[in-house]
Design a protein around this motif. Sequence first.
Motif, PDB file in Angstrom:
ATOM      1  N   GLU A  95       0.835  -1.208   0.000  1.00 22.86           N
ATOM      2  CA  GLU A  95       0.000   0.000   0.000  1.00 22.86           C
ATOM      3  C   GLU A  95       0.868   1.256   0.000  1.00 22.86           C
ATOM      4  O   GLU A  95       0.585   2.226  -0.700  1.00 22.86           O
ATOM      5  CB  GLU A  95      -0.932   0.004   1.217  1.00 22.86           C
ATOM      6  CG  GLU A  95      -2.003  -1.055   1.168  1.00 22.86           C
ATOM      7  CD  GLU A  95      -3.004  -0.790   0.059  1.00 22.86           C
ATOM      8  OE1 GLU A  95      -3.389   0.376  -0.127  1.00 22.86           O
ATOM      9  OE2 GLU A  95      -3.373  -1.752  -0.626  1.00 22.86           O
ATOM     10  N   ARG A  96       1.947   1.233   0.772  1.00 21.61           N
ATOM     11  CA  ARG A  96       2.846   2.385   0.831  1.00 21.61           C
ATOM     12  C   ARG A  96       3.532   2.586  -0.518  1.00 21.61           C
ATOM     13  O   ARG A  96       3.636   3.715  -1.014  1.00 21.61           O
ATOM     14  CB  ARG A  96       3.895   2.174   1.931  1.00 21.61           C
ATOM     15  CG  ARG A  96       4.871   3.321   2.099  1.00 21.61           C
ATOM     16  CD  ARG A  96       5.922   3.003   3.139  1.00 21.61           C
ATOM     17  NE  ARG A  96       6.756   1.888   2.776  1.00 21.61           N
ATOM     18  CZ  ARG A  96       7.802   1.963   1.942  1.00 21.61           C
ATOM     19  NH1 ARG A  96       8.135   3.117   1.400  1.00 21.61           N
ATOM     20  NH2 ARG A  96       8.520   0.893   1.666  1.00 21.61           N
ATOM     21  N   LEU A  97       3.992   1.495  -1.121  1.00 24.81           N
ATOM     22  CA  LEU A  97       4.651   1.599  -2.418  1.00 24.81           C
ATOM     23  C   LEU A  97       3.688   2.092  -3.497  1.00 24.81           C
ATOM     24  O   LEU A  97       4.065   2.898  -4.356  1.00 24.81           O
ATOM     25  CB  LEU A  97       5.247   0.244  -2.809  1.00 24.81           C
ATOM     26  CG  LEU A  97       6.435  -0.223  -1.970  1.00 24.81           C
ATOM     27  CD1 LEU A  97       6.814  -1.648  -2.343  1.00 24.81           C
ATOM     28  CD2 LEU A  97       7.608   0.709  -2.120  1.00 24.81           C
ATOM     29  N   LEU A  98       2.446   1.615  -3.464  1.00 25.04           N
ATOM     30  CA  LEU A  98       1.455   2.075  -4.434  1.00 25.04           C
ATOM     31  C   LEU A  98       1.170   3.562  -4.266  1.00 25.04           C
ATOM     32  O   LEU A  98       0.998   4.280  -5.243  1.00 25.04           O
ATOM     33  CB  LEU A  98       0.165   1.271  -4.307  1.00 25.04           C
ATOM     34  CG  LEU A  98       0.208  -0.153  -4.859  1.00 25.04           C
ATOM     35  CD1 LEU A  98      -1.067  -0.898  -4.513  1.00 25.04           C
ATOM     36  CD2 LEU A  98       0.428  -0.134  -6.357  1.00 25.04           C
ATOM     37  N   SER A  99       1.129   4.038  -3.025  1.00 25.20           N
ATOM     38  CA  SER A  99       0.867   5.458  -2.795  1.00 25.20           C
ATOM     39  C   SER A  99       2.038   6.324  -3.274  1.00 25.20           C
ATOM     40  O   SER A  99       1.869   7.495  -3.587  1.00 25.20           O
ATOM     41  CB  SER A  99       0.586   5.728  -1.322  1.00 25.20           C
ATOM     42  OG  SER A  99       1.747   5.535  -0.555  1.00 25.20           O
ATOM     43  N   LEU A 100       3.255   5.737  -3.343  1.00 26.86           N
ATOM     44  CA  LEU A 100       4.416   6.465  -3.852  1.00 26.86           C
ATOM     45  C   LEU A 100       4.518   6.394  -5.377  1.00 26.86           C
ATOM     46  O   LEU A 100       5.377   7.017  -5.978  1.00 26.86           O
ATOM     47  CB  LEU A 100       5.694   5.904  -3.241  1.00 26.86           C
ATOM     48  CG  LEU A 100       5.875   6.131  -1.743  1.00 26.86           C
ATOM     49  CD1 LEU A 100       7.104   5.384  -1.248  1.00 26.86           C
ATOM     50  CD2 LEU A 100       6.000   7.610  -1.445  1.00 26.86           C
ATOM     51  N   GLY A 101       3.628   5.590  -5.996  1.00 23.97           N
ATOM     52  CA  GLY A 101       3.615   5.501  -7.453  1.00 23.97           C
ATOM     53  C   GLY A 101       4.517   4.418  -8.015  1.00 23.97           C
ATOM     54  O   GLY A 101       4.841   4.430  -9.201  1.00 23.97           O
ATOM     55  N   VAL A 102       4.905   3.446  -7.210  1.00 25.84           N
ATOM     56  CA  VAL A 102       5.757   2.366  -7.678  1.00 25.84           C
ATOM     57  C   VAL A 102       4.901   1.320  -8.378  1.00 25.84           C
ATOM     58  O   VAL A 102       3.834   0.956  -7.907  1.00 25.84           O
ATOM     59  CB  VAL A 102       6.528   1.730  -6.500  1.00 25.84           C
ATOM     60  CG1 VAL A 102       7.325   0.528  -6.941  1.00 25.84           C
ATOM     61  CG2 VAL A 102       7.411   2.754  -5.840  1.00 25.84           C
ATOM     62  N   ASN A 103       5.363   0.820  -9.525  1.00 24.82           N
ATOM     63  CA  ASN A 103       4.658  -0.221 -10.249  1.00 24.82           C
ATOM     64  C   ASN A 103       5.067  -1.574  -9.664  1.00 24.82           C
ATOM     65  O   ASN A 103       6.215  -2.002  -9.776  1.00 24.82           O
ATOM     66  CB  ASN A 103       5.000  -0.152 -11.748  1.00 24.82           C
ATOM     67  CG  ASN A 103       4.192  -1.143 -12.549  1.00 24.82           C
ATOM     68  OD1 ASN A 103       3.324  -1.840 -12.021  1.00 24.82           O
ATOM     69  ND2 ASN A 103       4.482  -1.199 -13.840  1.00 24.82           N
ATOM     70  N   LEU A 104       4.126  -2.272  -9.018  1.00 22.26           N
ATOM     71  CA  LEU A 104       4.431  -3.522  -8.368  1.00 22.26           C
ATOM     72  C   LEU A 104       4.494  -4.694  -9.343  1.00 22.26           C
ATOM     73  O   LEU A 104       4.849  -5.799  -8.964  1.00 22.26           O
ATOM     74  CB  LEU A 104       3.394  -3.823  -7.271  1.00 22.26           C
ATOM     75  CG  LEU A 104       3.388  -2.855  -6.095  1.00 22.26           C
ATOM     76  CD1 LEU A 104       2.293  -3.203  -5.130  1.00 22.26           C
ATOM     77  CD2 LEU A 104       4.729  -2.824  -5.401  1.00 22.26           C
ATOM     78  N   ASN A 105       4.151  -4.488 -10.592  1.00 20.31           N
ATOM     79  CA  ASN A 105       4.201  -5.556 -11.584  1.00 20.31           C
ATOM     80  C   ASN A 105       5.623  -5.830 -12.054  1.00 20.31           C
ATOM     81  O   ASN A 105       5.873  -6.833 -12.696  1.00 20.31           O
ATOM     82  CB  ASN A 105       3.333  -5.207 -12.787  1.00 20.31           C
ATOM     83  CG  ASN A 105       1.861  -5.189 -12.404  1.00 20.31           C
ATOM     84  OD1 ASN A 105       1.429  -5.924 -11.529  1.00 20.31           O
ATOM     85  ND2 ASN A 105       1.105  -4.314 -13.042  1.00 20.31           N
ATOM     86  N   ASP A 106       6.548  -4.948 -11.751  1.00 12.55           N
ATOM     87  CA  ASP A 106       7.943  -5.141 -12.194  1.00 12.55           C
ATOM     88  C   ASP A 106       8.682  -6.129 -11.327  1.00 12.55           C
ATOM     89  O   ASP A 106       8.483  -6.298 -10.201  1.00 12.55           O
ATOM     90  CB  ASP A 106       8.696  -3.802 -12.182  1.00 12.55           C
ATOM     91  CG  ASP A 106       8.132  -2.844 -13.203  1.00 12.55           C
ATOM     92  OD1 ASP A 106       7.486  -3.316 -14.157  1.00 12.55           O
ATOM     93  OD2 ASP A 106       8.375  -1.629 -13.042  1.00 12.55           O
TER      94      ASP A 106
END
Length: 67
Positions: free
Chosen positions: A56-67
Amino acid sequence: MVTVLILICLGVLTQVVVLATSRNTDPRFTPPCNTCGYQMPPMEYPITLPKCPNCERLLSLGVNLND
């Protein structure tokens, strides 16, 4: 002097009994997140938490978790 020795012996025997009968149990950790591998410490969040706080924190920072 005898009283002091008896009290010391009782204290040592008490410690031996406590240490011999107590078992060390490892804290239960929640399973790691399949996406990022983050593992929450025990009792920080309920086990039924639906989303990983790190994701959730990474998504809020705009990181693409699919990589």
